[in-house]
Design a protein around this motif. Structure first.
Motif, PDB file in Angstrom:
ATOM      1  N   ILE A 153      -4.421   0.042   5.972  1.00 29.17           N
ATOM      2  CA  ILE A 153      -5.144   1.316   6.106  1.00 29.17           C
ATOM      3  C   ILE A 153      -4.080   2.296   6.392  1.00 29.17           C
ATOM      4  O   ILE A 153      -4.627   3.485   5.908  1.00 29.17           O
ATOM      5  N   LYS A 154      -3.074   1.978   6.808  1.00 26.89           N
ATOM      6  CA  LYS A 154      -2.042   3.062   7.189  1.00 26.89           C
ATOM      7  C   LYS A 154      -1.630   3.956   5.936  1.00 26.89           C
ATOM      8  O   LYS A 154      -1.467   5.269   5.891  1.00 26.89           O
ATOM      9  N   SER A 155      -1.666   3.150   4.736  1.00 30.88           N
ATOM     10  CA  SER A 155      -1.298   3.653   3.348  1.00 30.88           C
ATOM     11  C   SER A 155      -2.141   4.900   2.829  1.00 30.88           C
ATOM     12  O   SER A 155      -1.748   5.847   2.232  1.00 30.88           O
ATOM     13  N   PHE A 193      -8.700  -6.113   6.760  1.00 30.15           N
ATOM     14  CA  PHE A 193      -7.913  -4.821   7.027  1.00 30.15           C
ATOM     15  C   PHE A 193      -6.712  -5.081   7.668  1.00 30.15           C
ATOM     16  O   PHE A 193      -7.117  -5.800   8.849  1.00 30.15           O
ATOM     17  N   ASP A 194      -5.674  -4.485   7.673  1.00 29.60           N
ATOM     18  CA  ASP A 194      -4.579  -4.601   8.480  1.00 29.60           C
ATOM     19  C   ASP A 194      -4.657  -3.365   9.033  1.00 29.60           C
ATOM     20  O   ASP A 194      -4.249  -2.125   8.404  1.00 29.60           O
ATOM     21  N   CYS A 195      -4.645  -3.363  10.427  1.00 31.28           N
ATOM     22  CA  CYS A 195      -4.655  -1.881  11.399  1.00 31.28           C
ATOM     23  C   CYS A 195      -3.457  -2.124  12.066  1.00 31.28           C
ATOM     24  O   CYS A 195      -2.832  -3.023  12.628  1.00 31.28           O
ATOM     25  N   TYR A 238      -4.471  -6.981  13.568  1.00 33.02           N
ATOM     26  CA  TYR A 238      -3.542  -6.047  14.181  1.00 33.02           C
ATOM     27  C   TYR A 238      -2.311  -6.423  14.045  1.00 33.02           C
ATOM     28  O   TYR A 238      -1.580  -7.039  14.852  1.00 33.02           O
ATOM     29  N   ALA A 239      -1.630  -5.603  12.820  1.00 33.05           N
ATOM     30  CA  ALA A 239      -0.399  -6.357  12.249  1.00 33.05           C
ATOM     31  C   ALA A 239       0.624  -5.262  12.661  1.00 33.05           C
ATOM     32  O   ALA A 239       1.298  -4.614  11.785  1.00 33.05           O
ATOM     33  N   ASN A 240       0.876  -5.053  13.938  1.00 38.12           N
ATOM     34  CA  ASN A 240       1.907  -4.253  14.743  1.00 38.12           C
ATOM     35  C   ASN A 240       2.559  -4.908  15.701  1.00 38.12           C
ATOM     36  O   ASN A 240       1.761  -5.358  16.765  1.00 38.12           O
ATOM     37  N   GLN A 266      12.908  -0.567   4.173  1.00 33.68           N
ATOM     38  CA  GLN A 266      13.229  -1.818   4.632  1.00 33.68           C
ATOM     39  C   GLN A 266      12.720  -1.943   6.099  1.00 33.68           C
ATOM     40  O   GLN A 266      13.195  -1.250   7.050  1.00 33.68           O
ATOM     41  N   LEU A 267      11.542  -2.528   6.069  1.00 31.40           N
ATOM     42  CA  LEU A 267      11.015  -2.767   7.364  1.00 31.40           C
ATOM     43  C   LEU A 267      11.542  -3.618   8.490  1.00 31.40           C
ATOM     44  O   LEU A 267      11.274  -3.663   9.701  1.00 31.40           O
ATOM     45  N   GLY A 268      12.447  -4.453   7.997  1.00 30.55           N
ATOM     46  CA  GLY A 268      13.032  -5.549   8.807  1.00 30.55           C
ATOM     47  C   GLY A 268      14.010  -4.738   9.696  1.00 30.55           C
ATOM     48  O   GLY A 268      14.557  -5.475  10.635  1.00 30.55           O
ATOM     49  N   GLY A 277       9.324  -5.555   2.676  1.00 32.27           N
ATOM     50  CA  GLY A 277       9.418  -4.006   2.477  1.00 32.27           C
ATOM     51  C   GLY A 277       8.580  -3.448   1.574  1.00 32.27           C
ATOM     52  O   GLY A 277       8.320  -4.049   0.596  1.00 32.27           O
ATOM     53  N   SER A 278       8.453  -2.419   2.073  1.00 32.93           N
ATOM     54  CA  SER A 278       7.534  -1.550   1.356  1.00 32.93           C
ATOM     55  C   SER A 278       7.991  -0.940  -0.103  1.00 32.93           C
ATOM     56  O   SER A 278       9.311  -0.555  -0.013  1.00 32.93           O
ATOM     57  N   GLY A 279       7.549  -1.013  -1.148  1.00 32.46           N
ATOM     58  CA  GLY A 279       8.067  -0.712  -2.621  1.00 32.46           C
ATOM     59  C   GLY A 279       9.319  -1.723  -2.943  1.00 32.46           C
ATOM     60  O   GLY A 279      10.270  -1.181  -3.123  1.00 32.46           O
ATOM     61  N   GLY A 293       2.670  -6.970   2.955  1.00 37.00           N
ATOM     62  CA  GLY A 293       2.505  -5.934   1.832  1.00 37.00           C
ATOM     63  C   GLY A 293       3.743  -5.638   1.096  1.00 37.00           C
ATOM     64  O   GLY A 293       4.296  -6.873   0.594  1.00 37.00           O
ATOM     65  N   GLY A 294       4.034  -4.556   0.469  1.00 32.09           N
ATOM     66  CA  GLY A 294       5.161  -4.477  -0.560  1.00 32.09           C
ATOM     67  C   GLY A 294       4.750  -4.757  -1.935  1.00 32.09           C
ATOM     68  O   GLY A 294       5.667  -4.612  -2.902  1.00 32.09           O
ATOM     69  N   PHE A 295       3.322  -4.940  -2.473  1.00 32.18           N
ATOM     70  CA  PHE A 295       3.181  -4.963  -3.743  1.00 32.18           C
ATOM     71  C   PHE A 295       3.130  -3.508  -4.448  1.00 32.18           C
ATOM     72  O   PHE A 295       2.625  -2.719  -3.869  1.00 32.18           O
ATOM     73  N   PRO A 347      -1.795  -5.733   1.490  1.00 28.13           N
ATOM     74  CA  PRO A 347      -1.300  -4.637   0.775  1.00 28.13           C
ATOM     75  C   PRO A 347      -1.909  -3.146   0.841  1.00 28.13           C
ATOM     76  O   PRO A 347      -2.942  -2.918   1.343  1.00 28.13           O
ATOM     77  N   GLY A 348      -1.107  -1.960   0.793  1.00 31.35           N
ATOM     78  CA  GLY A 348      -1.428  -0.740   1.130  1.00 31.35           C
ATOM     79  C   GLY A 348      -1.301  -0.020  -0.448  1.00 31.35           C
ATOM     80  O   GLY A 348      -2.344   0.116  -0.992  1.00 31.35           O
ATOM     81  N   ARG A 349      -0.203   0.493  -0.559  1.00 27.70           N
ATOM     82  CA  ARG A 349       0.143   0.896  -1.779  1.00 27.70           C
ATOM     83  C   ARG A 349      -0.490   0.344  -2.866  1.00 27.70           C
ATOM     84  O   ARG A 349      -0.885   1.221  -3.935  1.00 27.70           O
ATOM     85  N   ALA A 390      -0.549   6.916  -1.993  1.00 23.71           N
ATOM     86  CA  ALA A 390      -0.091   6.057  -1.028  1.00 23.71           C
ATOM     87  C   ALA A 390       0.808   6.729  -0.181  1.00 23.71           C
ATOM     88  O   ALA A 390       1.979   7.454  -0.710  1.00 23.71           O
ATOM     89  N   TYR A 391       0.582   6.741   1.115  1.00 26.34           N
ATOM     90  CA  TYR A 391       1.520   7.517   2.188  1.00 26.34           C
ATOM     91  C   TYR A 391       1.791   8.880   1.826  1.00 26.34           C
ATOM     92  O   TYR A 391       2.964   9.613   1.831  1.00 26.34           O
ATOM     93  N   THR A 392       0.657   9.751   1.499  1.00 29.27           N
ATOM     94  CA  THR A 392       0.743  11.169   1.022  1.00 29.27           C
ATOM     95  C   THR A 392       0.029  12.005   2.270  1.00 29.27           C
ATOM     96  O   THR A 392       0.632  12.427   3.258  1.00 29.27           O
TER      97      THR A 392
HETATM   98  C1  LIG Z   1       2.735  -4.456   8.702  1.00 31.95           C
HETATM   99  C2  LIG Z   1       2.578  -3.691   7.488  1.00 31.95           C
HETATM  100  N1  LIG Z   1       1.798  -4.229   6.624  1.00 31.95           N
HETATM  101  C3  LIG Z   1       1.585  -3.645   5.532  1.00 31.95           C
HETATM  102  C4  LIG Z   1       2.124  -2.477   5.007  1.00 31.95           C
HETATM  103  C5  LIG Z   1       1.718  -2.111   3.586  1.00 31.95           C
HETATM  104  O1  LIG Z   1       2.868  -1.939   2.850  1.00 31.95           O
HETATM  105  P1  LIG Z   1       2.706  -1.747   1.279  1.00 31.95           P
HETATM  106  O2  LIG Z   1       1.947  -0.385   1.103  1.00 31.95           O
HETATM  107  O3  LIG Z   1       4.050  -1.576   1.124  1.00 31.95           O
HETATM  108  O4  LIG Z   1       1.796  -2.703   0.602  1.00 31.95           O
HETATM  109  C6  LIG Z   1       3.248  -1.861   5.947  1.00 31.95           C
HETATM  110  C7  LIG Z   1       3.591  -0.764   5.452  1.00 31.95           C
HETATM  111  O5  LIG Z   1       4.409   0.190   6.141  1.00 31.95           O
HETATM  112  C8  LIG Z   1       3.159  -2.669   7.206  1.00 31.95           C
HETATM  113  O6  LIG Z   1       4.345  -2.015   8.105  1.00 31.95           O
END
Ligand SMILES: Cc1ncc(COP(=O)(O)O)c(C=O)c1O
Length: 423
Positions: free
Chosen positions: A79-81, A98-100, A121-123, A176-178, A210-212, A247-249, A285-287, A399-401
């Motif tokens: 949902i952050k995207s 949902f990934d929150c 809760y993916a943080n 690069q989220l790593g 990683g995103s993108g 994510g990263g798709f 997936p977000g983007r 996405a991310y705007t």
């Molecule tokens: C933990 C996590 N999951 C999913 C996503 C979504 O990534 P994407 O928009 O590249 O699919 C992110 C993006 O930062 C993330 O940090």
């Protein structure tokens, strides 16, 4: 006493009154209607503000595409995207997870009637009070990548279903989220041991390439690492049942280079080859869902003519920028592409006759409305001469705007008009 039909209708009308109108028109028709409704002679304020057109049907098409390409993998929308309420409503209604990343994202999703089991809760580093909130709401699935987090979870939510986020090779990704998250493989045994000592319920493994991400084989490599983590866990007596491929798709806008189909062709078979059917596989997936669904239209609010050595160049100023919806240029490393919508009150394409198609263009830069010089959206666009009042549109801006837009310099966030092109 049950409500009468009239009362029910009234209740429904009130509910709908809070929802924005959704048109049933092609995106370009909605843009044209919006632009037509603005008369340069009117003095009402803000009528020429930049605006988004969001195509909810495009989000739905992406959902169908996912189901056909990756039927085993359940998407949990990141949902952050783009936490747009209509996007979230749609995806909640069709049963997505949902990934929150925070309490307020969890609140937004729960308010749509999504069951806590449909949330991860993916943080990996969570505020203590947010973990307490997750515990109150039974949002049990949550990620971790360090021992300190495990101690915190033990204290605040001992029955949580914890998911170990491992580090993968994200060198082929735009973000690069790593650098920030993910446990290196060598730390997996000790982290699992800590979880065991604390008697925590480890249910699975997650990663994010990683995103993108620009390389579909990054997903393959990550799945193999996840398999190793599963094997280590199993040798220590855990019985894991969840794989989260993150994510990263890519979004639907990508025409060449990496595409969703290329990722699916590698990811799907790799998962099947290494994970038996009883392992549940989810993704974040977000983007992918939102990028192509949003188009933004910006108004030319100023122009400067620059006499360069051998040519005339132009600088255009538009009314959304880097501190607003175009923050994606800075934070998300996105490239954005300006296209002329209208000139002198006429639709641009319509003003071109066949013979004029090679109309003269000039090197142009496009700038946002703030007083900061970082606020630059394009440096070398080739555009015909534009005037104040002309419109420039930008596709693939979902996405991310707007979710990360600020109001710096007193500019408001751009409004959104909705349409649904799914038939
Ligand atoms: C933990 C996590 N999951 C999913 C996503 C979504 O990534 P994407 O928009 O590249 O699919 C992110 C993006 O930062 C993330 O940090």
């Amino acid at each position: 006493m049950p409500l009468s039909l009239k009362q029910q209708q009234h209740q429904q009308q009130q509910l709908n009154a809070d929802l924005p109108v959704i048109h049933n028109l092609p995106v370009h028709d909605v843009i044209q209607q919006k632009v037509d409704s603005i008369s340069a002679l009117k003095w009402e304020s803000d009528q020429e503000d930049a605006f988004f057109v969001a195509d909810i049907g495009e989000v739905y098409r992406q959902h169908l595409r996912w189901k056909s390409q990756l039927p085993r993998i359940e998407p949990f929308f990141a949902i952050k995207s783009n936490p747009d309420p209509m996007v979230v409503k749609l995806l909640a209604a069709i049963g997505l997870g949902f990934d929150c990343a925070s309490k307020s994202e969890i609140q937004q999703v729960l308010a749509e009637g999504v069951e806590p089991e449909r949330i991860i809760y993916a943080n990996p580093c969570k505020q203590a009070s947010f973990i307490r909130y997750a515990a109150q709401q039974n949002v049990a699935k949550m990620t971790f990548d360090n021992a300190e987090e495990l101690h915190k979870i033990k204290l605040l939510y001992p029955n949580a279903e914890v998911v170990l986020r491992i580090l993968t090779d994200d060198s082929a990704s735009l973000c690069q989220l790593g650098l920030k998250f993910g446990a290196p493989m060598e730390s997996v045994p000790s982290l699992l041991q800590t979880a065991k000592d604390l008697d925590l319920n480890v249910v699975g493994v997650s990663f994010h390439v990683g995103s993108g991400c620009q390389d579909e084989y990054a997903f393959e490599d990550a799945v193999l690492r996840a398999r190793k983590a599963f094997d280590i866990a199993e040798s220590m007596g855990f019985s894991l049942s969840l794989l989260d491929v993150g994510g990263g798709f890519p979004g639907a806008d990508v025409k060449d280079g990496i595409t969703f189909e290329k990722v699916a062709a590698i990811l799907g078979p790799t998962v099947d080859a290494h994970f038996p059917p009883h392992v549940r596989v989810i993704a974040e997936p977000g983007r992918y869902f939102v990028a192509s669904a949003f188009t933004i239209c910006t108004h030319v609010i100023g122009r400067r003519t620059v006499k360069a050595e051998n040519e005339t160049q132009y600088m255009y100023y538009v009314n959304d920028g880097m501190y607003g919806s175009f923050n994606c240029i800075l934070f998300d490393h996105q490239e954005v592409y300006p296209r002329v919508w209208s000139r002198g009150g006429k639709k641009y394409a319509a003003t071109l006759k066949a013979t004029e198609e090679e109309e003269e263009t000039f090197t142009s830069s496009i700038w946002g409305p703030t007083c900061d010089s970082i606020d630059c959206l394009a440096t070398e666009a080739k555009l015909p001469v534009l005037e104040d009042g002309d419109w420039i549109y930008w596709e693939n801006m979902g996405a991310y705007t707007n979710c990360a837009a600020s109001k710096f310099n007193g500019f408001k966030r751009s409004d959104i008009t909705y349409t649904n092109t799914f038939e």
